[in-house]
Design a protein around this motif. Sequence first.
Motif, PDB file in Angstrom:
ATOM      1  N   PRO A  59       0.804  -1.223   0.000  1.00 10.28           N
ATOM      2  CA  PRO A  59       0.000   0.000   0.000  1.00 10.28           C
ATOM      3  C   PRO A  59       0.838   1.274   0.000  1.00 10.28           C
ATOM      4  N   VAL A  60       1.978   1.263   0.687  1.00 15.59           N
ATOM      5  CA  VAL A  60       2.842   2.443   0.715  1.00 15.59           C
ATOM      6  C   VAL A  60       3.438   2.693  -0.669  1.00 15.59           C
ATOM      7  N   LEU A  61       3.903   1.631  -1.330  1.00 11.49           N
ATOM      8  CA  LEU A  61       4.467   1.779  -2.665  1.00 11.49           C
ATOM      9  C   LEU A  61       3.401   2.253  -3.650  1.00 11.49           C
ATOM     10  N   LEU A 167      -8.305  -2.151  -2.016  1.00 10.09           N
ATOM     11  CA  LEU A 167      -7.304  -1.099  -1.793  1.00 10.09           C
ATOM     12  C   LEU A 167      -6.973  -0.284  -3.034  1.00 10.09           C
ATOM     13  N   VAL A 168      -7.147  -0.856  -4.222  1.00  8.88           N
ATOM     14  CA  VAL A 168      -6.602  -0.222  -5.415  1.00  8.88           C
ATOM     15  C   VAL A 168      -7.224   1.152  -5.684  1.00  8.88           C
ATOM     16  N   PHE A 169      -8.503   1.327  -5.374  1.00  7.32           N
ATOM     17  CA  PHE A 169      -9.123   2.637  -5.505  1.00  7.32           C
ATOM     18  C   PHE A 169      -9.319   3.316  -4.148  1.00  7.32           C
ATOM     19  N   PHE A 189     -14.128  -1.734  -3.477  1.00  3.23           N
ATOM     20  CA  PHE A 189     -14.495  -3.134  -3.692  1.00  3.23           C
ATOM     21  C   PHE A 189     -15.742  -3.243  -4.569  1.00  3.23           C
ATOM     22  N   ARG A 190     -16.729  -2.391  -4.326  1.00  3.42           N
ATOM     23  CA  ARG A 190     -17.953  -2.430  -5.128  1.00  3.42           C
ATOM     24  C   ARG A 190     -17.670  -2.083  -6.584  1.00  3.42           C
ATOM     25  N   ARG A 191     -16.857  -1.043  -6.809  1.00  2.00           N
ATOM     26  CA  ARG A 191     -16.556  -0.649  -8.180  1.00  2.00           C
ATOM     27  C   ARG A 191     -15.750  -1.732  -8.899  1.00  2.00           C
TER      28      ARG A 191
END
Length: 260
Positions: A59-61, A167-169, A189-191
């Motif tokens: 997540p930091v990267l 986490l990606v969005f 997660f929903r998207r």
Amino acid sequence: MRDIKTQLRLPARWLKYGLRLFRRNPWLLLGLGTASAVLLGLLLLIPFLGGLLATAVAPVLLAGGYQVLHDTARLSQPVSGEPIGTAMARAPRVFLSIFRNGQLTLALIMASIYALIVALLINIVVRIIAGPAWANPLAALDILPLLGVLAGMLAGFALYSLLAMTLVFALPLAMFQDEPLVPAALRSFRRCLRYVVAILIMLALALAPVYVNGIMGMASAALGYLTAVLVGAGTLPLAVAAFYCGYQDLCPPAEEREAA
């Protein structure tokens, strides 16, 4: 879930616009990709704990890459004139700079702890599915243990993909829209579930260094590591750039949604 044809077109569009962003600040982004690939590769060399540590650091990267891409997108013209060595040497400081914001620092710590705990649970599930054969080389396995290991690998990919979708969005939502991390993770997660095919294609691209390491590592561990770093230096920032474009596409700010 959106229709398959639409989802198959989305990765190409995100990669197209992500490549445009990449070209506006290529050396700094290559430096970020190289630093990330080296760090993740070194962590993965640690027995037993390597995968967990790499997941916690991810997540930091990812946040560092998003921050550079966000700043690059707001530039009036591409970055030029900065020496290659200077730009790439500046990359590690980018990851430290995101901790200057106390609220963002707390969100990243929470995201890293969450990723670490979920990764630990995923590893337990994978080991249960694969059984004792998980610790053995694939070439040495009989058919039934091999099928168990392959089932464990498939389950691991599916579960790690679900983790990534939360986490990606969520990170850019927390960074650029000041959305609390938990609601941002649920929205992410929903998207992602709605566009799951497109997201899985992008995750496969992001994992390209892992595939390269696995293939080349059969000949030599050192060769596998070096080729994975070289591949990751290019594919990781490009994948993050594409995800950033996906974030802009699927999670626009409230004022843009209202205007639309």
